[in-house]
Each structure stands twice: as structure tokens, then as C-alpha cells.
Scaffold this motif. Structure first.
Motif, PDB file in Angstrom:
ATOM      1  N   TYR A  72       0.814  -1.211   0.000  1.00 53.33           N
ATOM      2  CA  TYR A  72       0.000   0.000   0.000  1.00 53.33           C
ATOM      3  C   TYR A  72       0.851   1.266   0.000  1.00 53.33           C
ATOM      4  O   TYR A  72       0.408   2.307  -0.497  1.00 53.33           O
ATOM      5  CB  TYR A  72      -0.973   0.004   1.175  1.00 53.33           C
ATOM      6  CG  TYR A  72      -2.324  -0.546   0.790  1.00 53.33           C
ATOM      7  CD1 TYR A  72      -3.200   0.203   0.015  1.00 53.33           C
ATOM      8  CD2 TYR A  72      -2.712  -1.821   1.164  1.00 53.33           C
ATOM      9  CE1 TYR A  72      -4.435  -0.287  -0.361  1.00 53.33           C
ATOM     10  CE2 TYR A  72      -3.948  -2.326   0.800  1.00 53.33           C
ATOM     11  CZ  TYR A  72      -4.805  -1.555   0.033  1.00 53.33           C
ATOM     12  OH  TYR A  72      -6.030  -2.050  -0.355  1.00 53.33           O
ATOM     13  N   TRP A  73       2.037   1.215   0.551  1.00 51.69           N
ATOM     14  CA  TRP A  73       2.918   2.377   0.448  1.00 51.69           C
ATOM     15  C   TRP A  73       3.215   2.679  -1.017  1.00 51.69           C
ATOM     16  O   TRP A  73       3.176   3.850  -1.437  1.00 51.69           O
ATOM     17  CB  TRP A  73       4.216   2.116   1.210  1.00 51.69           C
ATOM     18  CG  TRP A  73       4.080   2.235   2.701  1.00 51.69           C
ATOM     19  CD1 TRP A  73       3.025   2.739   3.393  1.00 51.69           C
ATOM     20  CD2 TRP A  73       5.048   1.839   3.674  1.00 51.69           C
ATOM     21  NE1 TRP A  73       3.266   2.676   4.742  1.00 51.69           N
ATOM     22  CE2 TRP A  73       4.501   2.139   4.948  1.00 51.69           C
ATOM     23  CE3 TRP A  73       6.310   1.253   3.616  1.00 51.69           C
ATOM     24  CZ2 TRP A  73       5.185   1.882   6.144  1.00 51.69           C
ATOM     25  CZ3 TRP A  73       6.990   0.995   4.795  1.00 51.69           C
ATOM     26  CH2 TRP A  73       6.435   1.309   6.040  1.00 51.69           C
ATOM     27  N   PHE A  76      -0.041   3.885  -2.728  1.00 43.68           N
ATOM     28  CA  PHE A  76      -0.337   5.280  -2.403  1.00 43.68           C
ATOM     29  C   PHE A  76       0.577   6.225  -3.173  1.00 43.68           C
ATOM     30  O   PHE A  76       0.143   7.273  -3.671  1.00 43.68           O
ATOM     31  CB  PHE A  76      -0.183   5.503  -0.897  1.00 43.68           C
ATOM     32  CG  PHE A  76      -0.405   6.920  -0.469  1.00 43.68           C
ATOM     33  CD1 PHE A  76      -1.584   7.590  -0.772  1.00 43.68           C
ATOM     34  CD2 PHE A  76       0.578   7.600   0.250  1.00 43.68           C
ATOM     35  CE1 PHE A  76      -1.788   8.901  -0.367  1.00 43.68           C
ATOM     36  CE2 PHE A  76       0.384   8.907   0.646  1.00 43.68           C
ATOM     37  CZ  PHE A  76      -0.801   9.569   0.345  1.00 43.68           C
ATOM     38  N   ALA A  77       1.848   5.868  -3.285  1.00 42.06           N
ATOM     39  CA  ALA A  77       2.802   6.704  -4.014  1.00 42.06           C
ATOM     40  C   ALA A  77       2.397   6.841  -5.480  1.00 42.06           C
ATOM     41  O   ALA A  77       2.401   7.947  -6.046  1.00 42.06           O
ATOM     42  CB  ALA A  77       4.208   6.121  -3.900  1.00 42.06           C
ATOM     43  N   VAL A  78       2.018   5.725  -6.091  1.00 42.37           N
ATOM     44  CA  VAL A  78       1.601   5.758  -7.493  1.00 42.37           C
ATOM     45  C   VAL A  78       0.308   6.551  -7.650  1.00 42.37           C
ATOM     46  O   VAL A  78       0.165   7.353  -8.579  1.00 42.37           O
ATOM     47  CB  VAL A  78       1.424   4.326  -8.040  1.00 42.37           C
ATOM     48  CG1 VAL A  78       0.815   4.345  -9.438  1.00 42.37           C
ATOM     49  CG2 VAL A  78       2.755   3.594  -8.055  1.00 42.37           C
ATOM     50  N   GLY A  79      -0.642   6.346  -6.729  1.00 42.69           N
ATOM     51  CA  GLY A  79      -1.899   7.088  -6.785  1.00 42.69           C
ATOM     52  C   GLY A  79      -1.688   8.584  -6.646  1.00 42.69           C
ATOM     53  O   GLY A  79      -2.360   9.383  -7.310  1.00 42.69           O
ATOM     54  N   THR A  80      -0.757   8.980  -5.786  1.00 39.51           N
ATOM     55  CA  THR A  80      -0.449  10.397  -5.600  1.00 39.51           C
ATOM     56  C   THR A  80       0.146  11.002  -6.867  1.00 39.51           C
ATOM     57  O   THR A  80      -0.209  12.126  -7.267  1.00 39.51           O
ATOM     58  CB  THR A  80       0.527  10.578  -4.421  1.00 39.51           C
ATOM     59  OG1 THR A  80      -0.065  10.048  -3.230  1.00 39.51           O
ATOM     60  CG2 THR A  80       0.853  12.051  -4.208  1.00 39.51           C
ATOM     61  N   ILE A  81       1.034  10.268  -7.507  1.00 43.05           N
ATOM     62  CA  ILE A  81       1.640  10.746  -8.753  1.00 43.05           C
ATOM     63  C   ILE A  81       0.580  10.892  -9.836  1.00 43.05           C
ATOM     64  O   ILE A  81       0.552  11.896 -10.572  1.00 43.05           O
ATOM     65  CB  ILE A  81       2.750   9.772  -9.214  1.00 43.05           C
ATOM     66  CG1 ILE A  81       3.920   9.796  -8.213  1.00 43.05           C
ATOM     67  CG2 ILE A  81       3.237  10.134 -10.614  1.00 43.05           C
ATOM     68  CD1 ILE A  81       4.976   8.746  -8.480  1.00 43.05           C
ATOM     69  N   MET A  82      -0.327   9.919  -9.917  1.00 42.01           N
ATOM     70  CA  MET A  82      -1.388   9.988 -10.922  1.00 42.01           C
ATOM     71  C   MET A  82      -2.292  11.201 -10.678  1.00 42.01           C
ATOM     72  O   MET A  82      -2.663  11.913 -11.616  1.00 42.01           O
ATOM     73  CB  MET A  82      -2.218   8.708 -10.890  1.00 42.01           C
ATOM     74  CG  MET A  82      -1.496   7.481 -11.421  1.00 42.01           C
ATOM     75  SD  MET A  82      -2.474   5.953 -11.211  1.00 42.01           S
ATOM     76  CE  MET A  82      -3.906   6.330 -12.226  1.00 42.01           C
ATOM     77  N   ALA A  83      -2.629  11.455  -9.404  1.00 41.62           N
ATOM     78  CA  ALA A  83      -3.489  12.598  -9.069  1.00 41.62           C
ATOM     79  C   ALA A  83      -2.783  13.914  -9.364  1.00 41.62           C
ATOM     80  O   ALA A  83      -3.402  14.876  -9.842  1.00 41.62           O
ATOM     81  CB  ALA A  83      -3.902  12.529  -7.604  1.00 41.62           C
ATOM     82  N   ALA A 216      -4.676   5.602  -0.574  1.00 41.94           N
ATOM     83  CA  ALA A 216      -4.521   6.437   0.624  1.00 41.94           C
ATOM     84  C   ALA A 216      -5.126   5.766   1.855  1.00 41.94           C
ATOM     85  O   ALA A 216      -4.503   5.727   2.925  1.00 41.94           O
ATOM     86  CB  ALA A 216      -5.170   7.797   0.396  1.00 41.94           C
ATOM     87  N   VAL A 217      -6.344   5.251   1.711  1.00 39.29           N
ATOM     88  CA  VAL A 217      -7.012   4.606   2.855  1.00 39.29           C
ATOM     89  C   VAL A 217      -6.212   3.405   3.328  1.00 39.29           C
ATOM     90  O   VAL A 217      -5.984   3.222   4.539  1.00 39.29           O
ATOM     91  CB  VAL A 217      -8.447   4.187   2.475  1.00 39.29           C
ATOM     92  CG1 VAL A 217      -9.061   3.308   3.561  1.00 39.29           C
ATOM     93  CG2 VAL A 217      -9.310   5.418   2.260  1.00 39.29           C
ATOM     94  N   GLY A 218      -5.785   2.567   2.408  1.00 34.57           N
ATOM     95  CA  GLY A 218      -5.013   1.386   2.781  1.00 34.57           C
ATOM     96  C   GLY A 218      -3.687   1.743   3.425  1.00 34.57           C
ATOM     97  O   GLY A 218      -3.289   1.128   4.428  1.00 34.57           O
ATOM     98  N   ALA A 219      -2.992   2.734   2.875  1.00 31.10           N
ATOM     99  CA  ALA A 219      -1.694   3.131   3.424  1.00 31.10           C
ATOM    100  C   ALA A 219      -1.838   3.688   4.827  1.00 31.10           C
ATOM    101  O   ALA A 219      -1.057   3.343   5.736  1.00 31.10           O
ATOM    102  CB  ALA A 219      -1.030   4.160   2.512  1.00 31.10           C
ATOM    103  N   VAL A 220      -2.832   4.545   5.050  1.00 32.16           N
ATOM    104  CA  VAL A 220      -3.042   5.129   6.383  1.00 32.16           C
ATOM    105  C   VAL A 220      -3.409   4.044   7.386  1.00 32.16           C
ATOM    106  O   VAL A 220      -2.856   3.981   8.491  1.00 32.16           O
ATOM    107  CB  VAL A 220      -4.148   6.207   6.332  1.00 32.16           C
ATOM    108  CG1 VAL A 220      -4.538   6.637   7.745  1.00 32.16           C
ATOM    109  CG2 VAL A 220      -3.674   7.411   5.527  1.00 32.16           C
ATOM    110  N   LEU A 241       9.855  -8.883  -1.888  1.00 34.02           N
ATOM    111  CA  LEU A 241       8.796  -7.923  -1.569  1.00 34.02           C
ATOM    112  C   LEU A 241       8.812  -6.762  -2.557  1.00 34.02           C
ATOM    113  O   LEU A 241       7.751  -6.304  -3.014  1.00 34.02           O
ATOM    114  CB  LEU A 241       8.969  -7.410  -0.142  1.00 34.02           C
ATOM    115  CG  LEU A 241       7.905  -6.428   0.361  1.00 34.02           C
ATOM    116  CD1 LEU A 241       6.523  -7.072   0.333  1.00 34.02           C
ATOM    117  CD2 LEU A 241       8.247  -5.951   1.773  1.00 34.02           C
ATOM    118  N   GLY A 242      10.005  -6.286  -2.891  1.00 38.21           N
ATOM    119  CA  GLY A 242      10.115  -5.213  -3.874  1.00 38.21           C
ATOM    120  C   GLY A 242       9.592  -5.647  -5.231  1.00 38.21           C
ATOM    121  O   GLY A 242       8.876  -4.902  -5.916  1.00 38.21           O
TER     122      GLY A 242
END
Length: 329
Positions: A72-73, A76-83, A216-220, A241-242
Motif C-alpha cells: 500500500y505504500w 499510495f505513491a503511485v496514486g499520488t503521482i497519478m493525481a 490512501a485509505v489502505g496506506a493510512v 517484496l520489492g
């Protein structure tokens, strides 16, 4: 899993046909786009199968919560970049008109991933995927219950047959059923509910907004529990994991790209290939081959899902035809 098939919209590649163009060049380009889209979906399902194998390997030694948190980290990072790159701007993109539903989607998806991860502890890849492929059946049933969608007798019959296929795999009373199967079914039901809420949120929020909220929800949520399940990983498992995170994002990118090249109605049946890849990967990596009853039950579940999908598309085409006729009058 292909438990993250997100919020795609119908592609723009069909615009040539919509604009009335039927030139050989336009038709050839559309056909090419469709073939590329299908290839991308097939690639995504293969990646999901390999991703599940890595998850199965990691959950034997590490808490599933830790693995979910790491995923989820990245999510979230990918989702933030897309937004941030969206045309509407970051603030407008992350502003949801239905935040409660978006948060619920995020929480449900975390639960689904956790259930499937736990299932991998005791069951083979193919068994888990065969059961999980029942989620479209649950989507149809839940849509009828919660969204009031009309489901004809043919689809109800197909749902009954599909659930019969689930019983063939589980064989209640035979001693075959285990906690892994319960986890998988809970995951399938959760993913179906997630799909229903995605339909609801999709009427007001963009695909990027929905994608951002899920990450975001999952990461938080998972980061809040960090002190409870933080563990140290062996260097080689950190690499696994990576790779898991990279595979998850790559598969999602393939799906999103595919849906910009070809319509979902064309691509959806190819998602069932994940079961085939899971059988192959499970045998190569874990020497795990499903028994005959799992093959039979999986065939029934997939066949029922495809029939339900076919009927849904047929009904949609009939409604469109009727609407066009009414407008013409």
C-alpha cells in the motif's frame, strides 16, 4: 490476485467508429488496438499469477499485514503521482463527492487482500484462484439486492450453477474444506462488494480519484498498525517484496492501458486466464497440482461467470437498441 482491477472507463479508441468513420485504415487501427489490449490483459493475468506465488512464499514467514502495508505504500505513491499529473490538478482530483463510499471501498479492499493472503498459507494457487473467480457471481447477486438491478431467470440459474461449482471445489463434509477456503470466499464476497461500491462512486468521481482513495485509505490504515506488526526481513525476501510491489503496479498499468485500447466487454473474458496461469505457476514453483474436483468445480464457476457476463452484455445491447428506437420515434 487480479483483486485490483480498478475503475477503468470505456476506451476512446472506438471514437473512429462512433464518429461514423468506417475507412479501412480506421478499422485496421481499431483491430490492432484490440489485439494489443487483449495481449496486455493476458500479460496482466500472468503477472498476477506470479505475484500470488511471491505472496504465498512470503506469508509463510512474515505477517500478511506487513506485506500488505508495503504494497500500500507503493500503491499510495503511485496514486499520488497519478493525481498530481491529472488535468484537473491534485486538489480537485482528490476531492471526492462521495468520500464515505470511497473510504469504505478502501477498507473493504484491505480486508479482501488480507483474506486472500491468509488463504495462500494453506491452499495452492490454483485452488484459491478457482474459488476467487466466483466474485463476478457475487457481484451480480449483490447488484440485484443493493442496486436494484434486474436479473433475469437465466442469470439467476447461472448463479445457482456457479455456486454449485463452488460446492464441488469445497466438497462440504468430505474433510477437504479448510480455513483457506473460508478466507478465499470471504475475499471473493468482499471484492464483489468493492466492485459494487466502485460502480456507485464511479457515477461522480473519476477513475484517478477512486484509485487515489484506495491507496490512501489502505496506506493510512496499515501504517497506523505499524508498531504492532513491523518485522525485519531477510535481504533476499526484501528483494521478493520489492518485486511483488513492482509486479502489482505493472499489472495494474497493463489493465489500465488495455482499457484505453479496447472495450471492457471484449477484455473481460480474458481475465479468467489467471486460473490457467495459476495452475502452471503453482506446479512449477510449488509442485502443486489441483485435484480433479477442483478442475471440474473451477470449470463450472468460470463457465457460469462467462454466461452471466454474456447475458449482461446482451441485455445492455437490447436496452440500447430499445432506447435508440424510442428516440427515433
Amino acid at each position: 490476485m487480479n483483486n485490483k482491477k480498478h475503475h477503468a472507463v470505456e476506451p476512446a479508441q472506438g471514437s473512429a467508429g462512433l464518429s461514423g468513420s468506417s475507412s479501412p485504415v480506421a478499422n485496421s487501427q481499431t483491430e490492432h488496438n484490440h489485439k494489443v489490449g487483449i495481449a496486455l490483459v493476458i500479460g496482466a493475468t500472468a503477472i498476477f499469477a506470479m505475484q500470488d506465488a511471491i505472496t504465498k512464499h512470503l506469508v509463510t514467514d512474515y505477517p500478511i499485514t506487513f506485506i500488505i502495508m508495503a504494497r500500500y505504500w507503493v500503491f499510495f505513491a503511485v496514486g499520488t503521482i497519478m493525481a498530481a499529473r491529472a488535468d484537473a490538478g491534485f486538489k480537485n482530483t482528490v476531492r471526492s463527492r462521495k468520500p464515505a463510499i470511497q473510504i469504505a471501498r478502501g477498507l473493504i479492499l484491505v480486508f479482501e487482500i488480507a483474506m486472500v493472503g491468509l488463504a495462500f498459507k494453506t491452499m495452492g494457487l490454483a485452488e484459491v484462484i478457482a474459488l476467487f473467480q466466483s466474485y463476478p457471481l457475487f457481484v451480480t447477486a449483490l447488484a440485484a439486492i443493493f442496486l436494484g438491478e434486474k436479473v433475469g431467470w437465466r442469470r439467476w440459474l447461472a448463479l445457482a450453477v456457479g455456486f454449485g461449482g463452488i460446492l464441488v471445489i469445497l466438497r462440504p463434509g468430505s474433510g477437504v474444506m479448510e480455513f483457506g477456503a473460508v478466507y478465499t470466499m470471504l475475499g471473493a464476497i468482499a471484492y464483489a462488494l468493492y466492485q459494487i461500491l466502485t460502480r456507485v462512486s464511479g457515477t461522480s468521481d473519476s477513475a484517478v480519484t477512486s484509485f487515489f482513495y484506495v491507496g490512501a485509505v489502505g496506506a493510512v490504515l496499515m501504517t497506523l498498525g505499524l508498531p504492532l506488526f513491523w518485522v525485519s526481513m531477510a535481504p533476499v525476501d526484501l528483494l521478493w517484496l520489492g518485486l511483488l510491489c513492482v509486479m502489482a503496479m505493472s499489472a495494474h498499468f497493463f489493465l489500465i492501458k488495455a482499457l484505453t485500447l479496447a472495450p471492457a466487454t471484449l477484455l473481460q473474458p480474458f481475465n479468467y486466464l489467471q486460473l490457467v496461469w495459476s495452475i502452471i505457476v503453482g506446479w512449477i514453483v510449488f509442485r502443486d497440482m489441483p485435484d480433479l474436483w477442483t478442475f471440474i468445480g473451477g470449470f463450472i464457476v468460470v463457465g457460469s461467470g462467462l454466461f452471466v457476463f454474456y447475458r449482461e452484455q446482451k441485455r445492455a445491447a437490447e436496452r440500447k437498441k430499445q432506447l435508440l428506437k424510442e428516440n427515433a420515434v
